[in-house]
Write a protein that holds these residues in place. Structure first.
Motif, short mmCIF file in Angstrom:
data_model
loop_
_atom_site.label_atom_id
_atom_site.label_comp_id
_atom_site.label_asym_id
_atom_site.label_seq_id
_atom_site.Cartn_x
_atom_site.Cartn_y
_atom_site.Cartn_z
N ASN A 39 0.80 -1.22 0.00
CA ASN A 39 0.00 0.00 0.00
C ASN A 39 0.84 1.28 0.00
O ASN A 39 0.72 2.12 0.88
N ARG A 40 1.69 1.41 -1.03
CA ARG A 40 2.40 2.67 -1.26
C ARG A 40 2.20 3.04 -2.73
O ARG A 40 3.14 3.05 -3.53
N PRO A 41 0.96 3.32 -3.11
CA PRO A 41 0.64 3.47 -4.54
C PRO A 41 1.37 4.62 -5.22
O PRO A 41 1.60 4.56 -6.43
N ASP A 42 1.75 5.66 -4.46
CA ASP A 42 2.46 6.78 -5.08
C ASP A 42 3.83 6.39 -5.61
O ASP A 42 4.39 7.06 -6.48
N ARG A 43 4.39 5.27 -5.10
CA ARG A 43 5.70 4.79 -5.53
C ARG A 43 5.61 3.40 -6.19
O ARG A 43 6.60 2.72 -6.31
N LYS A 44 4.42 3.00 -6.56
CA LYS A 44 4.17 1.68 -7.15
C LYS A 44 4.49 0.55 -6.15
O LYS A 44 5.00 -0.50 -6.52
N ASN A 45 4.21 0.84 -4.89
CA ASN A 45 4.25 -0.15 -3.81
C ASN A 45 5.61 -0.83 -3.61
O ASN A 45 5.70 -2.06 -3.56
N PRO A 46 6.68 -0.06 -3.48
CA PRO A 46 7.99 -0.68 -3.24
C PRO A 46 8.10 -1.21 -1.81
O PRO A 46 7.34 -0.81 -0.91
N LEU A 47 9.05 -2.10 -1.62
CA LEU A 47 9.32 -2.67 -0.30
C LEU A 47 10.44 -1.90 0.38
O LEU A 47 11.32 -1.34 -0.27
N THR A 48 10.41 -1.88 1.70
CA THR A 48 11.46 -1.28 2.52
C THR A 48 12.03 -2.36 3.44
O THR A 48 11.51 -3.47 3.51
N PHE A 80 1.31 -3.83 -8.79
CA PHE A 80 1.53 -4.86 -7.78
C PHE A 80 2.66 -4.44 -6.84
O PHE A 80 2.42 -4.10 -5.69
N CYS A 81 3.89 -4.41 -7.34
CA CYS A 81 5.03 -4.02 -6.51
C CYS A 81 6.22 -3.74 -7.41
O CYS A 81 6.55 -4.54 -8.29
N SER A 82 6.89 -2.62 -7.17
CA SER A 82 8.03 -2.23 -7.99
C SER A 82 9.36 -2.76 -7.45
O SER A 82 10.42 -2.40 -7.97
N GLY A 83 9.31 -3.60 -6.42
CA GLY A 83 10.54 -4.18 -5.86
C GLY A 83 11.07 -3.37 -4.69
O GLY A 83 10.35 -2.60 -4.06
N GLY A 84 12.33 -3.56 -4.38
CA GLY A 84 12.94 -2.83 -3.28
C GLY A 84 13.03 -1.34 -3.58
O GLY A 84 13.40 -0.95 -4.70
N ASP A 85 12.70 -0.52 -2.62
CA ASP A 85 12.72 0.93 -2.80
C ASP A 85 14.14 1.41 -3.11
O ASP A 85 15.08 1.14 -2.36
N VAL A 86 14.29 2.09 -4.24
CA VAL A 86 15.62 2.51 -4.70
C VAL A 86 16.32 3.38 -3.66
O VAL A 86 17.51 3.20 -3.37
#
Length: 283
Positions: A39-48, A80-86
């Motif tokens: 649920n971080r749609p503004d960043r395409k749901n990346p993981l932290t 869905f998810c853009s992967g690990g947050d850059v």
């Protein structure tokens, strides 16, 4: 593999409802189905770092959960998810020591291990971007529904890393074949939705507006089924990777004999004899 624990059983205290107040993803539980939404749609749901760890712990806890029989995993805002947050992950990783890096990669792999080890079937509902660790979460799920605009990329080589990440070299070839997996893992290119459907990555494609309902319907049908037997099926699908055919046949003979002692097996027979639909209770 989870088995229902009645209230009078002295082991009951070791089992409890699933953690219902996560901080780093959205969660709803109804009718035995848990819907996990990145649920971080503004960043395409990346993981932290924190969301990796919380998801790992939540899926691990499903082995003892009493209220979840199936899971829907999805993302908010059309991705869905853009992967690990850059910025929150990739940047800090460049400054870590080797022991710190190994702790991180083991943590990310533990998320996949927890998803594969929980007895509940996981249905991934994939729309839009599905990349990196997001693609691995989709791959670690048991079933995948997508949309025509779903774009799945194991893009680890795009950032100078091996395609071997979070179990990708074990899971992806088994799902879509060695040659196709090799191409995706070496090049990091995006797999289009129609490719994913043809190759067996997706079980079905739906219109974006129909995807949530289709995933929930599938998960609900699994939750209404013989959940002890579902857990056994998932266990055997995982364990038989390392077995010979003769070992697998013997393991399945033992697994099926165990399932034949469940009340659900008896209920199914009695319902068939009465020309009724069985009502399974997971015991």
């Amino acid at each position: 593999m989870k088995h229902p624990i009645p209230d009078h059983n002295p082991m009951r205290g070791q089992y409890a409802p699933a953690q219902a107040s996560p901080r780093h993803f959205a969660l709803s539980i109804a009718g035995g189905v848990a819907t996990v939404t990145l649920n971080r749609p503004d960043r395409k749901n990346p993981l932290t770092f924190d969301s990796y760890a919380e998801l790992r712990d939540w899926f691990h806890g499903l082995q003892r959960a009493t209220d979840v029989k199936a899971v829907v995993l999805t993302g908010a805002g059309g991705n869905f998810c853009s992967g690990g947050d850059v910025h929150e992950i990739i940047g800090p990783l460049t400054k870590m020591t080797m022991p710190e890096l190994l702790a991180f990669t083991r943590m990310t792999g533990a998320l996949v291990s927890a998803m594969r080890a929980c007895p509940q079937p996981i249905v991934a509902a994939i729309d839009g971007v599905c990349a990196g660790a997001g693609a691995m979460m989709a791959l670690a799920s048991d079933l995948r529904l997508g949309t025509a605009r779903a774009s799945t990329a194991f893009l680890f080589t795009r950032v100078g890393l091996a395609g071997a990440d979070m179990g990708a070299c074990a899971l992806l070839p088994r799902l879509i074949g060695q040659g196709r997996a090799s191409e995706l893992l070496f090049t990091g290119r995006a797999m289009k939705a129609d490719e994913g459907l043809a190759w067996g990555f997706f079980n079905a494609l739906h219109e974006p507006e129909a995807l949530p309902g289709a995933a929930l319907k599938l998960a609900a049908s699994l939750a209404e089924g013989p959940t002890f037997a579902h857990g056994m099926t998932k266990t055997m699908l995982h364990q038989e990777w390392a077995m010979t055919l003769d070992q697998a046949i013997e393991a399945e003979a033992q697994a099926q004999a165990i399932c034949m002692q469940t009340q659900d097996f008896r209920r199914a027979y009695e319902a068939f004899a009465a020309k009724q639909r069985p009502v399974f209770e997971g015991d």
